[in-house]
Design a protein around this motif. Sequence first.
Motif, PDB file in Angstrom:
ATOM      1  N   ALA A 939      -4.849 -10.745   5.028  1.00  0.00           N
ATOM      2  CA  ALA A 939      -3.530 -11.208   5.471  1.00  0.00           C
ATOM      3  C   ALA A 939      -2.422 -10.289   4.988  1.00  0.00           C
ATOM      4  O   ALA A 939      -1.475  -9.993   5.724  1.00  0.00           O
ATOM      5  CB  ALA A 939      -3.292 -12.633   4.969  1.00  0.00           C
ATOM      6  N   LEU A 940      -2.528  -9.819   3.763  1.00  0.00           N
ATOM      7  CA  LEU A 940      -1.507  -8.902   3.244  1.00  0.00           C
ATOM      8  C   LEU A 940      -1.544  -7.577   3.993  1.00  0.00           C
ATOM      9  O   LEU A 940      -0.495  -6.971   4.262  1.00  0.00           O
ATOM     10  CB  LEU A 940      -1.729  -8.671   1.754  1.00  0.00           C
ATOM     11  N   GLY A 941      -2.729  -7.111   4.320  1.00  0.00           N
ATOM     12  CA  GLY A 941      -2.831  -5.865   5.078  1.00  0.00           C
ATOM     13  C   GLY A 941      -2.168  -5.985   6.442  1.00  0.00           C
ATOM     14  O   GLY A 941      -1.425  -5.090   6.870  1.00  0.00           O
ATOM     15  N   VAL A 942      -2.435  -7.094   7.129  1.00  0.00           N
ATOM     16  CA  VAL A 942      -1.813  -7.310   8.434  1.00  0.00           C
ATOM     17  C   VAL A 942      -0.298  -7.445   8.290  1.00  0.00           C
ATOM     18  O   VAL A 942       0.476  -6.890   9.082  1.00  0.00           O
ATOM     19  CB  VAL A 942      -2.419  -8.560   9.109  1.00  0.00           C
ATOM     20  N   SER A 943       0.142  -8.175   7.280  1.00  0.00           N
ATOM     21  CA  SER A 943       1.576  -8.348   7.050  1.00  0.00           C
ATOM     22  C   SER A 943       2.260  -7.008   6.807  1.00  0.00           C
ATOM     23  O   SER A 943       3.343  -6.732   7.346  1.00  0.00           O
ATOM     24  CB  SER A 943       1.812  -9.274   5.857  1.00  0.00           C
ATOM     25  N   ALA A 944       1.638  -6.186   5.967  1.00  0.00           N
ATOM     26  CA  ALA A 944       2.217  -4.873   5.684  1.00  0.00           C
ATOM     27  C   ALA A 944       2.328  -4.052   6.963  1.00  0.00           C
ATOM     28  O   ALA A 944       3.326  -3.354   7.190  1.00  0.00           O
ATOM     29  CB  ALA A 944       1.369  -4.138   4.651  1.00  0.00           C
ATOM     30  N   HIS A 945       1.301  -4.135   7.803  1.00  0.00           N
ATOM     31  CA  HIS A 945       1.336  -3.385   9.074  1.00  0.00           C
ATOM     32  C   HIS A 945       2.486  -3.876   9.949  1.00  0.00           C
ATOM     33  O   HIS A 945       3.242  -3.078  10.526  1.00  0.00           O
ATOM     34  CB  HIS A 945       0.008  -3.575   9.798  1.00  0.00           C
ATOM     35  N   LEU A 946       2.647  -5.210  10.072  1.00  0.00           N
ATOM     36  CA  LEU A 946       3.719  -5.756  10.912  1.00  0.00           C
ATOM     37  C   LEU A 946       5.096  -5.381  10.378  1.00  0.00           C
ATOM     38  O   LEU A 946       6.000  -5.026  11.140  1.00  0.00           O
ATOM     39  CB  LEU A 946       3.590  -7.283  10.985  1.00  0.00           C
ATOM     40  N   ALA A 982      -6.594  -4.020  -3.844  1.00  0.00           N
ATOM     41  CA  ALA A 982      -6.108  -3.607  -2.521  1.00  0.00           C
ATOM     42  C   ALA A 982      -4.964  -4.499  -2.060  1.00  0.00           C
ATOM     43  O   ALA A 982      -4.002  -4.034  -1.430  1.00  0.00           O
ATOM     44  CB  ALA A 982      -7.256  -3.658  -1.517  1.00  0.00           C
ATOM     45  N   THR A 983      -5.058  -5.783  -2.392  1.00  0.00           N
ATOM     46  CA  THR A 983      -4.001  -6.712  -2.012  1.00  0.00           C
ATOM     47  C   THR A 983      -2.691  -6.349  -2.700  1.00  0.00           C
ATOM     48  O   THR A 983      -1.611  -6.460  -2.114  1.00  0.00           O
ATOM     49  CB  THR A 983      -4.426  -8.147  -2.393  1.00  0.00           C
ATOM     50  N   ARG A 984      -2.770  -5.911  -3.949  1.00  0.00           N
ATOM     51  CA  ARG A 984      -1.549  -5.537  -4.681  1.00  0.00           C
ATOM     52  C   ARG A 984      -0.817  -4.414  -3.965  1.00  0.00           C
ATOM     53  O   ARG A 984       0.406  -4.438  -3.811  1.00  0.00           O
ATOM     54  CB  ARG A 984      -1.913  -5.091  -6.091  1.00  0.00           C
ATOM     55  N   GLN A 985      -1.569  -3.404  -3.533  1.00  0.00           N
ATOM     56  CA  GLN A 985      -0.946  -2.261  -2.857  1.00  0.00           C
ATOM     57  C   GLN A 985      -0.253  -2.713  -1.582  1.00  0.00           C
ATOM     58  O   GLN A 985       0.873  -2.299  -1.283  1.00  0.00           O
ATOM     59  CB  GLN A 985      -2.023  -1.217  -2.523  1.00  0.00           C
ATOM     60  N   GLU A 986      -0.938  -3.559  -0.821  1.00  0.00           N
ATOM     61  CA  GLU A 986      -0.343  -4.034   0.425  1.00  0.00           C
ATOM     62  C   GLU A 986       0.902  -4.874   0.158  1.00  0.00           C
ATOM     63  O   GLU A 986       1.895  -4.782   0.891  1.00  0.00           O
ATOM     64  CB  GLU A 986      -1.375  -4.863   1.212  1.00  0.00           C
ATOM     65  N   ALA A 987       0.855  -5.695  -0.879  1.00  0.00           N
ATOM     66  CA  ALA A 987       2.022  -6.506  -1.220  1.00  0.00           C
ATOM     67  C   ALA A 987       3.213  -5.620  -1.579  1.00  0.00           C
ATOM     68  O   ALA A 987       4.352  -5.894  -1.188  1.00  0.00           O
ATOM     69  CB  ALA A 987       1.683  -7.441  -2.380  1.00  0.00           C
ATOM     70  N   MET A 988       2.950  -4.566  -2.321  1.00  0.00           N
ATOM     71  CA  MET A 988       4.025  -3.628  -2.670  1.00  0.00           C
ATOM     72  C   MET A 988       4.618  -3.008  -1.403  1.00  0.00           C
ATOM     73  O   MET A 988       5.846  -2.870  -1.277  1.00  0.00           O
ATOM     74  CB  MET A 988       3.480  -2.537  -3.580  1.00  0.00           C
ATOM     75  N   ASP A 989       3.756  -2.644  -0.467  1.00  0.00           N
ATOM     76  CA  ASP A 989       4.256  -2.082   0.796  1.00  0.00           C
ATOM     77  C   ASP A 989       5.120  -3.099   1.540  1.00  0.00           C
ATOM     78  O   ASP A 989       6.132  -2.733   2.155  1.00  0.00           O
ATOM     79  CB  ASP A 989       3.083  -1.654   1.678  1.00  0.00           C
ATOM     80  N   CYS A 990       4.726  -4.352   1.486  1.00  0.00           N
ATOM     81  CA  CYS A 990       5.520  -5.402   2.147  1.00  0.00           C
ATOM     82  C   CYS A 990       6.912  -5.493   1.531  1.00  0.00           C
ATOM     83  O   CYS A 990       7.927  -5.553   2.247  1.00  0.00           O
ATOM     84  CB  CYS A 990       4.800  -6.748   2.041  1.00  0.00           C
ATOM     85  N   VAL A 991       6.971  -5.528   0.219  1.00  0.00           N
ATOM     86  CA  VAL A 991       8.272  -5.615  -0.457  1.00  0.00           C
ATOM     87  C   VAL A 991       9.112  -4.378  -0.136  1.00  0.00           C
ATOM     88  O   VAL A 991      10.313  -4.467   0.141  1.00  0.00           O
ATOM     89  CB  VAL A 991       8.065  -5.759  -1.984  1.00  0.00           C
ATOM     90  N   HIS A 992       8.469  -3.219  -0.143  1.00  0.00           N
ATOM     91  CA  HIS A 992       9.162  -1.959   0.177  1.00  0.00           C
ATOM     92  C   HIS A 992       9.775  -2.034   1.571  1.00  0.00           C
ATOM     93  O   HIS A 992      10.959  -1.694   1.778  1.00  0.00           O
ATOM     94  CB  HIS A 992       8.149  -0.821   0.087  1.00  0.00           C
ATOM     95  N   SER A 993       8.998  -2.498   2.530  1.00  0.00           N
ATOM     96  CA  SER A 993       9.513  -2.601   3.905  1.00  0.00           C
ATOM     97  C   SER A 993      10.627  -3.614   4.000  1.00  0.00           C
ATOM     98  O   SER A 993      11.635  -3.389   4.693  1.00  0.00           O
ATOM     99  CB  SER A 993       8.366  -2.974   4.848  1.00  0.00           C
TER     100      SER A 993
END
Length: 1578
Positions: A939-946, A982-993
């Motif tokens: 879910a975090l990976g998909v969220s980061a992509h969106l 892996a989830t941590r990295q994606e979460a960071m990308d989400c916050v960055h975006s």
Amino acid sequence: MTESYMKKLSSTLLDAITDKDPLVQEQVCSALCSLGEVRPVEMLRTCEEYLRQHDKLAHPYRAAVLRAMERVLSSRASELDKDTASTIILLASSEMTRMKDLVGDWQQAVSGVLVALGRQFISKVMEELLHRLQPGALPHCAVLHTLASLSVANAFGVVPFLPSILSSLLPVLGMAKQDTVRMAFCSALQRFSEGALEYLANLDRAPDPTVRKDAFTTDIFSAYDVLFHHWLQSREAKLRLAVVEALGPMSHLLPSERLEEQLPKLLPGILALYKKHSETFYVSKSLGQILEAAVSVGSRTLDTQLDALLAALHSQICVPVESSSPLAMSNQKEALRCFTVLACNSPDRLLAFLLPRLDTNNERTRVGTLQVVRHVINSAAAQMEDKKPFILSSMRLPLLDTNSKVKRAVVQVISAMAHHGYLEQPGGEAMIEYIVQQCALPPEQEPEKPGPSSKDSKADSVRAISVRTLYLVSTTVDRMNHVLWPYLLQFLIPVRFTGALTPLCRSLMHLAQKRQEAGADTFLIQYDTHASLPSPYAVTARLLVVSSSPYLGDGRGVVALRLLSVLHPNIHPLLGQHWETTVPLLLGYLDEHMEETLPQEEWEERLLMFLRDTLAIVSDNVWICQLSLELCRQLPCYDGAPQEKNFLYKCIGTTLGAASSKEVVRKHLQELLETARYQEEAEREGLACCFGICAISHLEDTLAQLEDFVRSEVFRKSIGILNIFKDRSENEVEKVKSALILCYGHVAARAPCELVLAKVESDILRNVFQHFNTKVLGVKIETKDPALKLCLVQSVCMISHAICSSTQAGSFHFSRKAELVAQMMEFIRAEPLDSLRTPIRKKAMLTCTYLVSVEPALDKQAWADVIRGCLHSVMALLPEPKGEDGGCQESLYLDTLHALEDLLTSLLQQNMTPQGLQMMIEHLSPWIKSPRGHERARALGVSAHLLRYFLEHLRVSALVPFHNLGLLVGLFSPRCADLWPATRQEAMDCVHSLLYLQLGYEGFSQDYRDDVVERLLSLKDGLVHPDPAILFHTCHSVGQIIARRLPPDQLISLLLTMFEGLGDHDQNCSRAATVMINCLLQERGGALQEKVPEIVSVLRSKLQEVQGEHILPAAQHSIYLLATQHCAAVVSSLLGSPLPLDSHTCMLWRALAAEPHLATQVLGLLLEMMNRDVPFKESRAFLLGRTPDRVATLLPLSASCALFEVMSTPAVGPAVLELYPQLFVALLLRVSCTVGVQLPRNLQALERRGASPALATRNLEPCSSAVDTLRAVLLRSGSEDVAQRMDQEGGWELLRTSAGHEEGATRLARAMAEHAGPRLPLVLKALACTQSSVYEVQRVTTTAFLAELLNSNVANDLMLLDSLLESLAARQKDTCASVRRLVLRGLANLASGSPDKEKTEFRTASIRLFGHLNKVCHGDCEDIFLDQVMGGMAPLLLHLQDPQTTVASACRFALLMCGPNLACEELSAAFQKHLQEGRALHFGEFLNTTCKHLMQHFPDLLGRLLSTCLFYCKSSWEGVRAAAPLLTGFLVLHAEPRQQPQVDLDQLISAFQILLKDPAPEVRTRAAEALGRLVKLA
């Protein structure tokens, strides 16, 4: 003088030669050799003298001295004068014969000395040795050994003496009865013979060229007679072998007639030894020498012995040989050498013996015979020249043998044949074909693989040997060129030779290049005269298709393409220039990749482009049709290679696409449909690809051919109504339908989009669904075949992609869109959630993705159902267990996830607003918060992509608020600490975006880069660190960045969202939420004053809801941070908590005591709250005559309870001390006014029911609460003695009761006077303000306290008397009788009433002080201090070996500090390299480096440093004693001879003499080593 020092050094070392420790003894010998290398004469004379003087020295020590002498003599004998040499020769001769018995090491060392001298002084040595040969007496064995060794070491010197030696030895041969003596004689005779043969072979260099063989023959024959006829019959195996070893070289020196005479007895006698000995190397070696001798004299006796010889030697070859047995391998070489001798002498009889044995079925016999055949082909080429046809014909049966060992031997024979012209003979082609067959064997599986006991390696496999042989024969044997070219081309096409393609192509390429160099006429193939060769079309098709799997078969793709390029003149005359440029580009692409990294699809596309360009250049329809025909013919060749067959189909489609003849195209397509193997998935895919590629140029014909096939008799027969109910037939029909459906999909995907749109519904989709759904008796039945379902989904996906890719898609109305979407969702929902086995999900989601933008549009509810269904289908998938196909599963999963991302992205594209984004995240939110880690990660990976997509396509036309930023950041940011990295990295990308989205909505441009937000990327590494401290520190940094960029209006929504995150299933995320909450409160808490009550309330409720040991400390920190900014608001909010306080609220109060300044504020506010309201209210009595009830007021009671909780924290001590008087007085008065006061009724009811387990267990009774708090104040202020005194005297219990309260106050004053006197002045000052209290009980308490103070000397000591009397006097007229009574008591009381030890380690401290002094040594004192440093250098170096680790560590430190002040960069650098704390020290290496730099830069210090070393030779510590000679040795090693005057050698030698007797072996070893180095200055 110099000589005396040398002698002294040598004598000192020699005295230590008897050391019991072998390592010390070895070092002594090494030191002696060091002396001998410099002064060989003196050292050798001293050793000689020592041995003479110490006659009783045991032989092991004598041997040690002699070994040292031998080592020196081996390199320095030329420097000896004759006298010295003579002296040593006499000594050695005497030592050699001192004992009659043979003592191996001792006499071997003596022999070594004589041999070393014999190289330089042969006459003197031989004179002495001959002197030891007494007529009529057996010589000493050591003499014989020495003579034998000398004859090999210096043949030119010994052979002239050989007649004399033999004349002395031969008469006594018969006297030798002991086996050891006889063996010594044998060894000597062997070496004498070898020496004589060497001499005779090099007469041109010999000192006496007149020496002839005749000089030895008679004596040698006499010796031979004894050895052969007597000693060879011995039962002792070692003696027999010694005799045999001697007979070999002796046979060359026998007279010719004697040898011929002896051969009939000699050869059988030698052969008989094969049966008596397991180690037969010496027998074979001697036999070879005897045979050579016999052949050299032209012996005729060999013919009669030949059969026996061949049989015996053949059996030796047939014995299996282990590579780990060098003697066995050497034996086989010697036996083969014998065969060479016999082959040159009797070739016909040899072949008559060997070749029939090739027909046997025995593995050992056949392998051994083949080895002999190969050997004689190579070694007796001239004799075998006319025997070639005979040998070739005899290979017929070995070629049929399947045994791998036999095969290896056959290949080796063929290799030898190739070098000697055998393969040019009739029958040679069969040998070449055999080699190619072996090259085609599978590398991992060969017939009759060697067993586990065999040592056969992969490099020695039949295939590997065959590959090497074929290449070597092709490239290095020029005579084979016309044999192999173009003959090898016929092996390219047959399937059975597929495994040999790589070596074949490599050899053909080399041969072709040679032909090209020779001229075009010789290179062009004449197909008329070579009917068996494949056509150019067949070669082109074969080499192109196998190149599609370039790494198979040892990388056959590269060599196939190179061969194809080289063959271009034989393929088509127009291709040369184009292939010469394009083939290197293809090869370069392969060079850039490895098997694991090569993108297969891209590689195949490059090859197809190569084919398309080739067809375009040829542009000949006849040639193209011929090529397509050959491609179709080769389809059966790849039935076992699905990937290559798939590519072949693509080649066929490409070739048909280039053909201009529609009839040929339709014919080939029809044949492909009729002959395809539909049961194989890869073939169905390949067939579909072929039709798709063909449709690029022939769309109408392709579709027409598909419909014609469906209407054809072949297809109808396979789907007849009767066959539908037969499982097998049904399965076969489904596979045909699958292929047809795929064909339509590929046609739609490949054909021009504009042409496809016109036919997509009418022709393509109609036929696709017609094949998918079957009607039986008018009822529509859907297939259950998963393969057919997958083909349908895949085909529909390609069709959908073709529709949306068309330039006319915007105006195209797709009437079947809703039907297709519903069908896809049905497929998706039917997929199991426990595994991912097929790409149905992926293809179905891709289909929906393509259909999003196609008209007509679906409603929002329909798309919401699609999103929910797709998310559930992917997110809920169970993780796949790791298995053999893990890589494939991982790839399929990633593709499926990307398909989901693409679908969601296309939907988001329809509503690119914060609301649209929020809708997507709402669908994902349950999965983001899932308790299952793999679901969160997805879910975090998909969220980061969106979010990335939303950010990249953000277009803001007006400044609008990003109203849901806080909610989204609060959802994603705690996931930066998820248990899954892996989830941590994606979460960071989400916050960055999200933060960049906020900047975008604030008006910043798309390419703007914010320094604060960019820091998030640099923090990503910290998220994968396994250390939790680093992880949560990173989360804190993330919180800081969020705090700096979050708009104020989003702060409270972010905090409330994060408070919800405290209950996260993942404890790590819950912890991260607490970290970030506290970070936000710290950074932005100042703006939250109005929200403090809400935050405190939420915090308290979360503490009750959420379990977790980390929650409470974090909440305490949160309340602390809020209080530092809004202290009054926090205290007020917490005081609103219901009584009794629950445990969580208690902990929150305690958190406010963490910091003294805040604690002081909190205590002040609580005191204020406690005094703000009346302590109690009186209620009217229910019954007349009763006194009114006193009921405690809530606010002071709450403040009192809160004060106790704050006091429970040790950290509150400083704040209590600061407010000590106010706290003491306020709480004392609170105690007094709550005596007998009741709780409010609602709290009384709670007390009666019993508190909840979550509530604090403290007594809520107002007076008890106040007493407990007062006691806590005393404990926290350092007045424990006061509290303890009250405990012992029961003072606290008295304070609680109405009857005992006055006495309790008195006891408290007494305890204070005794244990806390200095604090009383300020307490009295605070009490003075309360003496006029409206509450009578408070005045009583105050007066009782003051009165008791007058009973103590403290009143006088602290000068409190006046103030006490004044206070009591003011209360003389108090309205309360008890107060007045207590005043009188006070006056009566006035009438009756009042150290270190230190120990340090001196050595450690002084050394470290010395190191620290280096830091402050500057200016004028530098030169003086440098002298001190140099004076301390040796002690510091030596004490690095100090037994006390602290002292050794201090020495490291001091040396490091000294480094910069030494004015020597190299020395300082050495210290830095070796002496860093915590680094292992290699002491010897470090000393060596240090001494080298000291002697280079400070040569005048040598004497000073050596004197210090002498002093430390007497150290009581073993390590230091050993270090002293070691340091001395290295200093001398690097010193120059001109520094000799600084050295007192006598002192050093004397000191080391003592050390050589040290009890520690290490010390003795170092002393010996140092003595060896002192020779430099001797």
